[in-house]
Design a protein around this motif. Structure first.
Motif, PDB file in Angstrom:
ATOM      1  N   LEU A  95       0.857  -1.176   0.000  1.00 10.27           N
ATOM      2  CA  LEU A  95       0.000   0.000   0.000  1.00 10.27           C
ATOM      3  C   LEU A  95       0.900   1.235   0.000  1.00 10.27           C
ATOM      4  O   LEU A  95       1.536   1.551   1.005  1.00 10.27           O
ATOM      5  CB  LEU A  95      -0.913  -0.019   1.226  1.00 10.27           C
ATOM      6  CG  LEU A  95      -2.007   1.022   1.289  1.00 10.27           C
ATOM      7  CD1 LEU A  95      -2.956   0.872   0.098  1.00 10.27           C
ATOM      8  CD2 LEU A  95      -2.778   0.894   2.580  1.00 10.27           C
ATOM      9  N   MET A  96       0.964   1.912  -1.140  1.00 11.24           N
ATOM     10  CA  MET A  96       1.870   3.058  -1.257  1.00 11.24           C
ATOM     11  C   MET A  96       1.215   4.346  -0.778  1.00 11.24           C
ATOM     12  O   MET A  96       1.903   5.236  -0.282  1.00 11.24           O
ATOM     13  CB  MET A  96       2.322   3.220  -2.707  1.00 11.24           C
ATOM     14  CG  MET A  96       3.163   2.059  -3.180  1.00 11.24           C
ATOM     15  SD  MET A  96       3.856   2.292  -4.816  1.00 11.24           S
ATOM     16  CE  MET A  96       2.414   2.144  -5.830  1.00 11.24           C
ATOM     17  N   ILE A  97      -0.098   4.454  -0.912  1.00 10.76           N
ATOM     18  CA  ILE A  97      -0.822   5.645  -0.453  1.00 10.76           C
ATOM     19  C   ILE A  97      -1.896   5.176   0.514  1.00 10.76           C
ATOM     20  O   ILE A  97      -2.747   4.369   0.166  1.00 10.76           O
ATOM     21  CB  ILE A  97      -1.445   6.416  -1.636  1.00 10.76           C
ATOM     22  CG1 ILE A  97      -0.346   6.854  -2.600  1.00 10.76           C
ATOM     23  CG2 ILE A  97      -2.251   7.599  -1.131  1.00 10.76           C
ATOM     24  CD1 ILE A  97      -0.855   7.511  -3.855  1.00 10.76           C
ATOM     25  N   ASP A  98      -1.836   5.662   1.735  1.00  9.89           N
ATOM     26  CA  ASP A  98      -2.791   5.269   2.769  1.00  9.89           C
ATOM     27  C   ASP A  98      -3.502   6.510   3.287  1.00  9.89           C
ATOM     28  O   ASP A  98      -2.853   7.420   3.811  1.00  9.89           O
ATOM     29  CB  ASP A  98      -2.057   4.543   3.900  1.00  9.89           C
ATOM     30  CG  ASP A  98      -2.995   3.934   4.922  1.00  9.89           C
ATOM     31  OD1 ASP A  98      -4.172   3.698   4.582  1.00  9.89           O
ATOM     32  OD2 ASP A  98      -2.547   3.692   6.057  1.00  9.89           O
ATOM     33  N   LYS A 104       6.337   6.931   2.422  1.00  8.48           N
ATOM     34  CA  LYS A 104       7.702   6.980   1.900  1.00  8.48           C
ATOM     35  C   LYS A 104       8.536   5.782   2.312  1.00  8.48           C
ATOM     36  O   LYS A 104       9.445   5.374   1.587  1.00  8.48           O
ATOM     37  CB  LYS A 104       8.377   8.285   2.320  1.00  8.48           C
ATOM     38  CG  LYS A 104       7.761   9.486   1.646  1.00  8.48           C
ATOM     39  CD  LYS A 104       8.495  10.750   1.986  1.00  8.48           C
ATOM     40  CE  LYS A 104       7.817  11.913   1.276  1.00  8.48           C
ATOM     41  NZ  LYS A 104       8.522  13.158   1.472  1.00  8.48           N
ATOM     42  N   VAL A 105       8.234   5.191   3.445  1.00  5.26           N
ATOM     43  CA  VAL A 105       8.963   4.000   3.892  1.00  5.26           C
ATOM     44  C   VAL A 105       8.738   2.852   2.901  1.00  5.26           C
ATOM     45  O   VAL A 105       9.677   2.161   2.506  1.00  5.26           O
ATOM     46  CB  VAL A 105       8.529   3.594   5.322  1.00  5.26           C
ATOM     47  CG1 VAL A 105       9.164   2.280   5.734  1.00  5.26           C
ATOM     48  CG2 VAL A 105       8.858   4.691   6.315  1.00  5.26           C
ATOM     49  N   VAL A 106       7.504   2.685   2.490  1.00  8.67           N
ATOM     50  CA  VAL A 106       7.175   1.628   1.524  1.00  8.67           C
ATOM     51  C   VAL A 106       7.813   1.940   0.172  1.00  8.67           C
ATOM     52  O   VAL A 106       8.349   1.043  -0.486  1.00  8.67           O
ATOM     53  CB  VAL A 106       5.642   1.467   1.390  1.00  8.67           C
ATOM     54  CG1 VAL A 106       5.291   0.543   0.245  1.00  8.67           C
ATOM     55  CG2 VAL A 106       5.046   0.947   2.682  1.00  8.67           C
ATOM     56  N   ILE A 110      10.438  -0.590  -1.796  1.00 11.88           N
ATOM     57  CA  ILE A 110      10.275  -1.153  -3.146  1.00 11.88           C
ATOM     58  C   ILE A 110      11.109  -0.408  -4.188  1.00 11.88           C
ATOM     59  O   ILE A 110      10.957  -0.617  -5.373  1.00 11.88           O
ATOM     60  CB  ILE A 110       8.785  -1.211  -3.558  1.00 11.88           C
ATOM     61  CG1 ILE A 110       8.144   0.165  -3.558  1.00 11.88           C
ATOM     62  CG2 ILE A 110       8.029  -2.174  -2.687  1.00 11.88           C
ATOM     63  CD1 ILE A 110       6.722   0.195  -4.059  1.00 11.88           C
ATOM     64  N   LYS A 111      11.987   0.452  -3.696  1.00 12.67           N
ATOM     65  CA  LYS A 111      12.974   1.157  -4.503  1.00 12.67           C
ATOM     66  C   LYS A 111      12.376   2.061  -5.577  1.00 12.67           C
ATOM     67  O   LYS A 111      12.846   2.117  -6.699  1.00 12.67           O
ATOM     68  CB  LYS A 111      13.950   0.165  -5.127  1.00 12.67           C
ATOM     69  CG  LYS A 111      14.717  -0.612  -4.079  1.00 12.67           C
ATOM     70  CD  LYS A 111      15.603  -1.637  -4.667  1.00 12.67           C
ATOM     71  CE  LYS A 111      16.291  -2.362  -3.535  1.00 12.67           C
ATOM     72  NZ  LYS A 111      16.689  -3.671  -3.812  1.00 12.67           N
ATOM     73  N   LEU A 112      11.322   2.789  -5.196  1.00 12.36           N
ATOM     74  CA  LEU A 112      10.775   3.813  -6.090  1.00 12.36           C
ATOM     75  C   LEU A 112      11.342   5.181  -5.813  1.00 12.36           C
ATOM     76  O   LEU A 112      11.248   6.078  -6.632  1.00 12.36           O
ATOM     77  CB  LEU A 112       9.249   3.840  -6.000  1.00 12.36           C
ATOM     78  CG  LEU A 112       8.531   2.689  -6.683  1.00 12.36           C
ATOM     79  CD1 LEU A 112       7.011   2.802  -6.484  1.00 12.36           C
ATOM     80  CD2 LEU A 112       8.836   2.675  -8.167  1.00 12.36           C
ATOM     81  N   ILE A 113      11.886   5.376  -4.602  1.00 11.54           N
ATOM     82  CA  ILE A 113      12.578   6.645  -4.299  1.00 11.54           C
ATOM     83  C   ILE A 113      13.901   6.348  -3.638  1.00 11.54           C
ATOM     84  O   ILE A 113      14.181   5.289  -3.188  1.00 11.54           O
ATOM     85  CB  ILE A 113      11.742   7.593  -3.413  1.00 11.54           C
ATOM     86  CG1 ILE A 113      11.389   6.953  -2.078  1.00 11.54           C
ATOM     87  CG2 ILE A 113      10.521   8.021  -4.149  1.00 11.54           C
ATOM     88  CD1 ILE A 113      10.783   7.929  -1.082  1.00 11.54           C
TER      89      ILE A 113
END
Length: 113
Positions: A95-98, A104-106, A110-113
């Motif tokens: 869940l990237m947006i809650d 940002k931790v997620v 998953i190495k998006l940032i």
């Protein structure tokens, strides 16, 4: 004569791909898993290479597509039965947006940032 054989391969490949998609219950692009992505690339390779190589007979293409569909069905059954295999091959859902906030931790995990 060669163009007739190429047309036959093209038509048979197209019909075989439609049949393959129906047999495996292919999903839409938005639900594409890594296994589905690999599967679709291999389908295009089987038909594409068979279409442009004059030494490959049309029935070889159909045979290879049949084997590839059987492999895909076996993988789908294994992934359905074994959760650890599914997590290894496909990964976990995150869940990237809650509640309207970006996690940002997620995203780092998953190495998006």
């Amino acid at each position: 004569m060669q163009i007739g054989m190429d047309l036959l391969k093209l038509i048979m490949g197209f019909l075989a791909l439609i049949f393959c998609l129906k047999c495996t219950g292919a999903k839409s692009i938005s639900n594409l898993t890594p296994i589905d992505f690999i599967w679709s690339i291999m389908l295009s390779e089987i038909v594409g290479n068979g279409l442009y190589d004059p030494s490959v007979k049309w029935y070889y293409i159909l045979a290879m597509l049949s084997v590839w569909v059987i492999i895909k069905i076996i993988f789908d059954i294994l992934i359905y039965r074994y959760d650890k295999l599914e997590k290894f091959l496909i990964g976990d859902k995150t869940l990237m947006i809650d509640k309207g906030k970006i996690n940002k931790v997620v995203l780092k995990k998953i190495k998006l940032i």
